[in-house]
Design a protein around this motif. Structure first.
Motif, mmCIF file in Angstrom:
data_model
loop_
_atom_site.group_PDB
_atom_site.id
_atom_site.type_symbol
_atom_site.label_atom_id
_atom_site.label_comp_id
_atom_site.label_asym_id
_atom_site.label_seq_id
_atom_site.Cartn_x
_atom_site.Cartn_y
_atom_site.Cartn_z
ATOM 1 N N ARG A 133 0.837 -1.212 0.000
ATOM 2 C CA ARG A 133 0.000 0.000 0.000
ATOM 3 C C ARG A 133 0.869 1.258 0.000
ATOM 4 O O ARG A 133 0.484 2.276 -0.553
ATOM 5 N N LEU A 134 2.067 1.182 0.589
ATOM 6 C CA LEU A 134 3.002 2.306 0.552
ATOM 7 C C LEU A 134 3.727 2.348 -0.795
ATOM 8 O O LEU A 134 3.974 3.419 -1.342
ATOM 9 N N ALA A 135 4.060 1.184 -1.321
ATOM 10 C CA ALA A 135 4.795 1.094 -2.590
ATOM 11 C C ALA A 135 4.019 1.731 -3.735
ATOM 12 O O ALA A 135 4.608 2.338 -4.633
ATOM 13 N N LYS A 136 2.719 1.627 -3.708
ATOM 14 C CA LYS A 136 1.890 2.252 -4.746
ATOM 15 C C LYS A 136 2.137 3.762 -4.781
ATOM 16 O O LYS A 136 2.244 4.354 -5.847
ATOM 17 N N GLU A 137 2.249 4.365 -3.622
ATOM 18 C CA GLU A 137 2.507 5.808 -3.560
ATOM 19 C C GLU A 137 3.936 6.125 -3.978
ATOM 20 O O GLU A 137 4.205 7.170 -4.565
ATOM 21 N N MET A 138 4.872 5.241 -3.692
ATOM 22 C CA MET A 138 6.272 5.464 -4.043
ATOM 23 C C MET A 138 6.478 5.492 -5.560
ATOM 24 O O MET A 138 7.417 6.111 -6.043
ATOM 25 N N LEU A 139 5.594 4.855 -6.314
ATOM 26 C CA LEU A 139 5.708 4.848 -7.770
ATOM 27 C C LEU A 139 5.591 6.250 -8.373
ATOM 28 O O LEU A 139 5.994 6.485 -9.510
ATOM 29 N N LYS A 140 5.076 7.192 -7.599
ATOM 30 C CA LYS A 140 4.919 8.567 -8.073
ATOM 31 C C LYS A 140 6.234 9.337 -8.072
ATOM 32 O O LYS A 140 6.292 10.457 -8.565
ATOM 33 N N TYR A 141 7.287 8.734 -7.518
ATOM 34 C CA TYR A 141 8.592 9.387 -7.417
ATOM 35 C C TYR A 141 9.569 8.698 -8.367
ATOM 36 O O TYR A 141 10.149 7.669 -8.038
ATOM 37 N N LYS A 142 9.753 9.263 -9.525
ATOM 38 C CA LYS A 142 10.665 8.705 -10.530
ATOM 39 C C LYS A 142 12.096 8.884 -10.042
ATOM 40 O O LYS A 142 12.477 9.930 -9.538
ATOM 41 N N GLY A 143 12.905 7.846 -10.197
ATOM 42 C CA GLY A 143 14.310 7.931 -9.834
ATOM 43 C C GLY A 143 14.611 7.663 -8.375
ATOM 44 O O GLY A 143 15.760 7.698 -7.963
ATOM 45 N N ASP A 179 3.210 19.726 -5.178
ATOM 46 C CA ASP A 179 2.160 20.115 -6.120
ATOM 47 C C ASP A 179 2.194 19.346 -7.431
ATOM 48 O O ASP A 179 1.205 19.294 -8.145
ATOM 49 N N MET A 180 3.326 18.750 -7.762
ATOM 50 C CA MET A 180 3.456 18.041 -9.038
ATOM 51 C C MET A 180 3.068 16.565 -8.951
ATOM 52 O O MET A 180 3.080 15.865 -9.955
ATOM 53 N N LEU A 181 2.752 16.088 -7.768
ATOM 54 C CA LEU A 181 2.337 14.688 -7.624
ATOM 55 C C LEU A 181 0.986 14.482 -8.300
ATOM 56 O O LEU A 181 0.047 15.239 -8.068
ATOM 57 N N ASP A 182 0.909 13.466 -9.101
ATOM 58 C CA ASP A 182 -0.335 13.173 -9.816
ATOM 59 C C ASP A 182 -1.138 12.101 -9.101
ATOM 60 O O ASP A 182 -0.595 11.253 -8.405
ATOM 61 N N ASP A 183 -2.434 12.147 -9.299
ATOM 62 C CA ASP A 183 -3.358 11.095 -8.875
ATOM 63 C C ASP A 183 -3.498 10.917 -7.370
ATOM 64 O O ASP A 183 -3.859 9.834 -6.919
ATOM 65 N N ASN A 184 -3.210 11.947 -6.584
ATOM 66 C CA ASN A 184 -3.482 11.840 -5.152
ATOM 67 C C ASN A 184 -4.962 12.085 -4.904
ATOM 68 O O ASN A 184 -5.576 12.938 -5.543
#
Length: 181
Positions: free
Chosen positions: A33-43, A148-153
């Motif tokens: 459930r945390l890993a799904k959110e981590m996918l929003k951080y490229k690199g 602000d640039m995080l998508d799909d929150n």
């Protein structure tokens, strides 16, 4: 409580406070459930491990910028977390409810051995976590562009980030001199 609030807050608050997160450790029995959110951080490289002191003690020194921990805290755990943390690392850790004052004071005093800033924040409903930081302040050093640039929150944004650290005076009074901000 909406199920998406907790993982968004546990991930985005520390990652949007860290200056330049490159490596993140998740200590959790349910890291997906945390890993799904981590996918929003490229690199950003992410490692997930089970909440076990032995698994943490096998990790290299000075490795992680951010550690997200869903494991009951004790001084042995915190010493290992300090060892594997970079000099400007952040720790986001679950803790007892804030009305369990003595348990939280003990935990915060232990954290103070390793971290300069220790602040509770709301992670949804009546749940709170602690953000412990060696350098960055979660409301003064928020990276607004990253937040602000995080998508799909569904919940988290830069306004929620700052507001999550607000608390009533009755809580502030209980933890006066313990919360380090």
């Amino acid at each position: 409580m909406k199920e998406f609030i907790y993982p968004e807050m546990m991930v985005h608050v520390p990652l949007c406070t860290s200056k330049d997160p490159k490596k993140v450790l998740m200590i959790s029995e349910n890291a997906s459930r945390l890993a799904k959110e981590m996918l929003k951080y490229k690199g950003v490289k992410t490692k997930a491990i089970e909440p076990c002191l032995e698994a943490i003690s096998n990790l290299e020194d000075d490795l992680f910028d951010v550690i997200i921990c869903e494991m009951e805290s004790d001084i042995k755990l915190l010493a290992q977390i300090d060892r594997i943390s970079k000099e400007d690392a952040l720790l986001c850790i679950t803790h007892p409810p804030l009305d369990e004052v003595e348990a939280n004071k003990a935990m915060m005093k232990d954290l103070a051995r390793y971290f300069k800033i220790i602040m509770p924040f709301n992670v949804g409903g009546s749940k709170t976590a602690l953000l412990a930081s060696k350098k960055y302040h979660p409301t003064a050093d928020i990276n607004l562009q990253r937040a602000d640039m995080l998508d799909d929150n569904e919940y988290y944004n830069c306004d929620i980030h700052v507001a999550a650290f607000a608390m009533g005076n009755y809580i502030r009074k209980e933890y006066l001199g313990i919360i380090k901000n």
